[in-house]
Design a protein around this motif. Structure first.
Motif, PDB file in Angstrom:
ATOM      1  N   ASP A 174       5.480  -4.292  -9.043  1.00  0.00           N
ATOM      2  CA  ASP A 174       6.192  -2.734  -8.482  1.00  0.00           C
ATOM      3  C   ASP A 174       6.655  -1.841  -9.479  1.00  0.00           C
TER       4      ASP A 174
ATOM      5  N   ARG B   1       5.548   1.238  -6.156  1.00  0.00           N
ATOM      6  CA  ARG B   1       3.993   0.979  -6.363  1.00  0.00           C
ATOM      7  C   ARG B   1       3.044   0.627  -7.092  1.00  0.00           C
TER       8      ARG B   1
ATOM      9  N   LEU C 275       1.129   1.890  -2.213  1.00  0.00           N
ATOM     10  CA  LEU C 275       2.613   2.142  -1.802  1.00  0.00           C
ATOM     11  C   LEU C 275       3.307   1.119  -0.936  1.00  0.00           C
TER      12      LEU C 275
ATOM     13  N   THR D 289      -2.826   4.689  -1.737  1.00  0.00           N
ATOM     14  CA  THR D 289      -2.855   5.856  -1.649  1.00  0.00           C
ATOM     15  C   THR D 289      -4.182   6.561  -1.959  1.00  0.00           C
TER      16      THR D 289
ATOM     17  N   VAL E 211       4.893  10.236  -6.422  1.00  0.00           N
ATOM     18  CA  VAL E 211       3.742  10.469  -5.710  1.00  0.00           C
ATOM     19  C   VAL E 211       3.110  10.888  -5.537  1.00  0.00           C
TER      20      VAL E 211
END
Length: 535
Positions: free
Chosen positions: A208, A302, A309, A325, A382
């Motif tokens: 991640d 992420r 996420l 996402t 994001v």
């Protein structure tokens, strides 16, 4: 849902091909057999049921005392035994299983019900671990397939199995399985060298990308939100009601009486000031403690492929939430007036598949109250672009006048009522002072609302900002637009203004750009509609 339902029923050709290439379901239920939850839930269910039945048990205790006969203690004992048996029975009557198409949960004794979630339609997978679950190594997995569907909740899986189930469900729709061992061997080298590929030995945490991590010093922002006042008011209300019902007020205590007499001698305004300071202190304490409990270890990550996420948070009850996402329709930066005054903000996701209840709102929080610059940075990461934090287009003098009018006119009517009431109550001077302060506050409010009003189109996103006391900035993905509505009220038509509402099927459903000039509203509407038609 019948057990003999065909695996590919109701799927189109594309979905059927994707479904046939799914990786296998968890091995515990490959045969589709019904299984019970972990036996360690037999230690948790009784405690949980006793907690829920405390009001009933207290009532049984008082009822037994009133009946007398020396057996008053028997009533709560019998009630406790029945509650414990009910909790044990809940475990025996709950089973679940995995099939190639569904996850099924069967509950009930006299009325059996079966709840199913299609594995190819899973939208959210939440893993929570309350304190009792953590003590015995268990977790709860909640699987949702949409905002209107009831989630499947597997309450009592081993923590390792819960984590593995979550990873499996999130990857079923996006990780094609090899058709044969030869194909698997042929693709192994390519997969290892592919861009963004993660080797098998890399753990999820290592894979991640960390986008945000909460810092303890940001707990100071917690009292600046409106939630702290609501929480403190509810707690104090319950406390005062309990003290009054139990007659615990220390009316006979001479020290308390002396203190109250001295407070009365200081005057009403002094009492109000002291009470206000005590209330603010309680609000701040409760808000900080609540934020520390709920945001402990808050991390937003992420996966390396950019498909999911991951949010993790909680002190006593840990919760792990995953958001795809592809279902993300934008983000919203919320800046209430007190939080904004001290440079703070919070970030939430605009995502499909969530209902509008309070629990879903908590799951959509990408970053709790934190410095505004950190929130903007997280939101841009994001969204994968420099979307937030830039200049916005002002809406013109007509929109500014409307902001002032909508703030000052209601306040002026209320101020006039205060003056009239003060005249009849012979309190004209305090009434005039309050009326003047109210009008001045409304002017400042109108100025603030006019200052923050604006919008812009940045990198295929519509950024819309409005409000003052509860100001928010929404960045909406125009490619996800479901509908566009132009609204003109009677007063807007007279001022040559209009509001454009963009519907996404996510979050608040509709997000409004308020009080645009008519030509700007038509221009924005045409742009959004043309964008949607080109999809």
């Amino acid at each position: 849902m019948s057990d003999d339902q065909q695996p590919d029923a109701g799927l189109d050709d594309t979905a059927r091909q994707d479904h046939q290439s799914l990786p296998p379901t968890p091995p515990q239920n490959d045969a589709g057999e019904w299984s019970r939850l972990d036996p360690r839930m037999l230690l948790i269910h009784p405690f949980r049921e006793i907690g829920r039945a405390i009001p009933l048990l207290v009532g049984a205790l008082f009822a037994g005392r009133n009946l007398g006969g020396g057996t008053g203690w028997l009533w709560p004992v019998v009630g406790t035994v029945l509650v414990v048996l009910f909790g044990v029975l809940r475990w025996f009557t709950t089973t679940y299983r995995f099939t190639p198409e569904h996850i099924q949960l069967r509950t009930g004794l006299f009325e059996r019900s079966t709840l199913a979630a299609a594995t190819d339609k899973v939208r959210t997978v939440d893993v929570t671990a309350p304190l009792l679950h953590r003590l015995v190594g268990l977790a709860t997995v909640e699987i949702g397939t949409g905002a209107g569907d009831k989630p499947v909740k597997l309450d009592g899986l081993p923590a390792s199995e819960a984590a593995r189930l979550r990873a499996d469900l999130l990857q079923r729709r996006r990780t094609p399985a090899p058709n044969s061992l030869e194909q698997e061997g042929a693709d192994s080298d390519t997969d290892e060298n592919a861009e963004g590929a993660v080797p098998q030995w890399v753990s999820k945490d290592e894979a991640d990308e960390v986008l945000y991590r909460f810092e303890p010093k940001w707990l100071l922002y917690a009292p600046l939100g409106l939630a702290g006042f609501a929480t403190a008011g509810a707690v104090l209300g319950v406390l005062f009601q309990t003290v009054d019902q139990l007659n615990l007020w220390p009316s006979d205590d001479s020290a308390v009486n002396d203190a109250w007499t001295r407070a009365e001698n200081l005057g009403v305004f002094a009492i109000i000031a002291v009470a206000g300071l005590l209330f603010l202190a309680v609000v701040s304490l409760l808000a900080v403690v609540g934020a520390a409990i709920s945001n402990f270890g808050f991390t937003l990550g992420r996966d390396v492929h950019g498909r999911t996420l991951h949010l993790q948070r909680g002190l006593f009850t840990t919760r792990s939430t995953s958001l795809e996402t592809q279902r993300l329709r934008g983000v919203e930066v919320q800046r209430p007036i007190l939080l904004r005054r001290f440079g703070g903000a919070r970030l939430t996701a605009i995502v499909t598949g969530f209902s509008l209840d309070a629990d879903a709102g908590q799951r959509a929080v990408l970053a709790p109250s934190s410095p505004y610059e950190r929130i903007v940075q997280t939101g841009n990461t994001v969204l994968r672009g420099d979307i937030l934090g830039g200049p916005l287009r002002r809406h013109g003098s007509a929109a500014t006048r409307r902001r002032y009018i909508r703030s000052i006119v209601p306040a002026s009517v209320l101020a006039a009522g205060l003056v009239v009431g003060g005249h009849f109550l012979d309190r004209i001077v305090p009434a005039i002072v309050l009326a003047v302060l109210l009008v001045l506050a409304s002017i400042l409010l109108g100025r603030s609302r006019a200052h923050w009003l604006g919008h812009a189109v940045v990198d295929d996103h519509l950024v819309a900002r409005s409000g003052s006391l509860a100001m928010s900035t929404a960045a909406l993905d125009l490619d996800a637009t479901a509908a566009v509505t132009v609204r003109r009220s009677f007063f807007q038509r007279r001022a040559g203004l209009a509001s454009v509402e963009v519907a996404l099927g996510a979050g608040r459903q509709g997000y409004r750009v308020t009080d645009l000039a008519d030509d700007s509203a038509d221009e924005l509407t045409a742009f959004v509609v043309n964008r949607a038609m080109r999809r």
